[in-house]
Write a protein that holds these residues in place. Structure first.
Motif, short mmCIF file in Angstrom:
data_model
loop_
_atom_site.label_atom_id
_atom_site.label_comp_id
_atom_site.label_asym_id
_atom_site.label_seq_id
_atom_site.Cartn_x
_atom_site.Cartn_y
_atom_site.Cartn_z
N ILE A 227 0.83 -1.21 0.00
CA ILE A 227 0.00 0.00 0.00
C ILE A 227 0.87 1.26 0.00
CG2 ILE A 227 -1.59 1.37 1.41
CD1 ILE A 227 -3.12 -1.17 1.95
N ILE A 228 1.96 1.24 0.73
CA ILE A 228 2.88 2.38 0.73
C ILE A 228 3.45 2.58 -0.67
CG2 ILE A 228 5.14 3.19 1.56
CD1 ILE A 228 4.35 2.02 4.31
N ALA A 229 3.82 1.48 -1.34
CA ALA A 229 4.35 1.59 -2.70
C ALA A 229 3.32 2.17 -3.66
CB ALA A 229 4.82 0.22 -3.19
N VAL A 230 2.06 1.74 -3.53
CA VAL A 230 0.99 2.27 -4.38
C VAL A 230 0.79 3.75 -4.11
CG1 VAL A 230 -1.50 2.17 -4.81
CG2 VAL A 230 -0.19 0.06 -4.67
N GLN A 231 0.77 4.13 -2.85
CA GLN A 231 0.57 5.53 -2.49
C GLN A 231 1.71 6.40 -3.02
OE1 GLN A 231 -2.78 5.52 -1.80
NE2 GLN A 231 -2.21 7.24 -0.50
N ARG A 232 2.92 5.92 -2.91
CA ARG A 232 4.06 6.70 -3.40
C ARG A 232 4.01 6.84 -4.92
NH1 ARG A 232 9.17 4.62 0.21
NH2 ARG A 232 8.66 5.89 2.03
N LYS A 233 3.61 5.78 -5.60
CA LYS A 233 3.58 5.81 -7.07
C LYS A 233 2.46 6.70 -7.60
CE LYS A 233 3.35 2.88 -11.14
NZ LYS A 233 3.30 1.52 -11.64
N TYR A 234 1.28 6.57 -7.07
CA TYR A 234 0.11 7.26 -7.65
C TYR A 234 -0.26 8.56 -6.94
CZ TYR A 234 -0.58 3.11 -10.46
OH TYR A 234 -0.41 2.08 -11.35
N ASN A 235 0.13 8.71 -5.69
CA ASN A 235 -0.25 9.90 -4.92
C ASN A 235 0.96 10.78 -4.58
OD1 ASN A 235 -2.33 11.45 -3.73
ND2 ASN A 235 -1.88 10.61 -1.71
N GLN A 236 2.12 10.43 -5.09
CA GLN A 236 3.37 11.16 -4.85
C GLN A 236 3.65 11.34 -3.36
OE1 GLN A 236 1.15 12.65 -7.34
NE2 GLN A 236 2.27 11.37 -8.80
N GLY A 237 3.33 10.35 -2.57
CA GLY A 237 3.60 10.39 -1.14
C GLY A 237 2.65 9.47 -0.40
N ILE A 238 2.96 9.19 0.82
CA ILE A 238 2.14 8.27 1.61
C ILE A 238 0.84 8.92 2.01
CG2 ILE A 238 2.04 6.90 3.72
CD1 ILE A 238 5.08 6.65 3.53
N PHE A 239 0.87 10.17 2.41
CA PHE A 239 -0.34 10.86 2.86
C PHE A 239 -0.71 11.87 1.86
CE2 PHE A 239 1.78 9.41 6.74
CZ PHE A 239 0.82 8.55 7.20
#
Length: 102
Positions: free
Chosen positions: A90-102
């Motif tokens: 999930i962290i990898a997905v967030q970093r890839k698509y949301n340019q960050g965890i939060f």
């Protein structure tokens, strides 16, 4: 350990349902705050859904191992390792698509 296995099976079913729904494009199940910078919602939903299915598989494997009395400790180890891997996904997905965890 029967109660543990039943609970893990139910959680696996819940996470499977959520994972499939998100994979099919129902990204509104993910909090809006985590999608602020996402431009490709379809790819984001597929990637996030796969991560949710990692959690479901973890709960399912832990439940199956929990049914066997001799494998109680491995069931908990599988649960902990799987949760760490799922969170990493999930962290990898967030970093890839949301340019960050939060």
């Amino acid at each position: 350990m029967l109660a543990y296995s039943i609970i893990m099976f139910l959680i696996a079913v819940l996470f499977t349902g959520l994972g499939i729904a998100i994979y099919r494009g129902k990204t509104d199940l993910i909090h809006d705050y985590h999608q602020t910078k996402v431009t490709d919602k379809a790819a984001y939903g597929k990637a996030f859904g796969k991560s949710m299915l990692v959690f479901a598989l973890t709960f399912l494997l832990s439940a199956i191992l929990g049914l066997i009395e001799a494998l109680v400790i491995p069931a908990v180890v599988v649960l902990i390792v799987g949760l760490v891997i799922g969170i990493g996904c999930i962290i990898a997905v967030q970093r890839k698509y949301n340019q960050g965890i939060f």
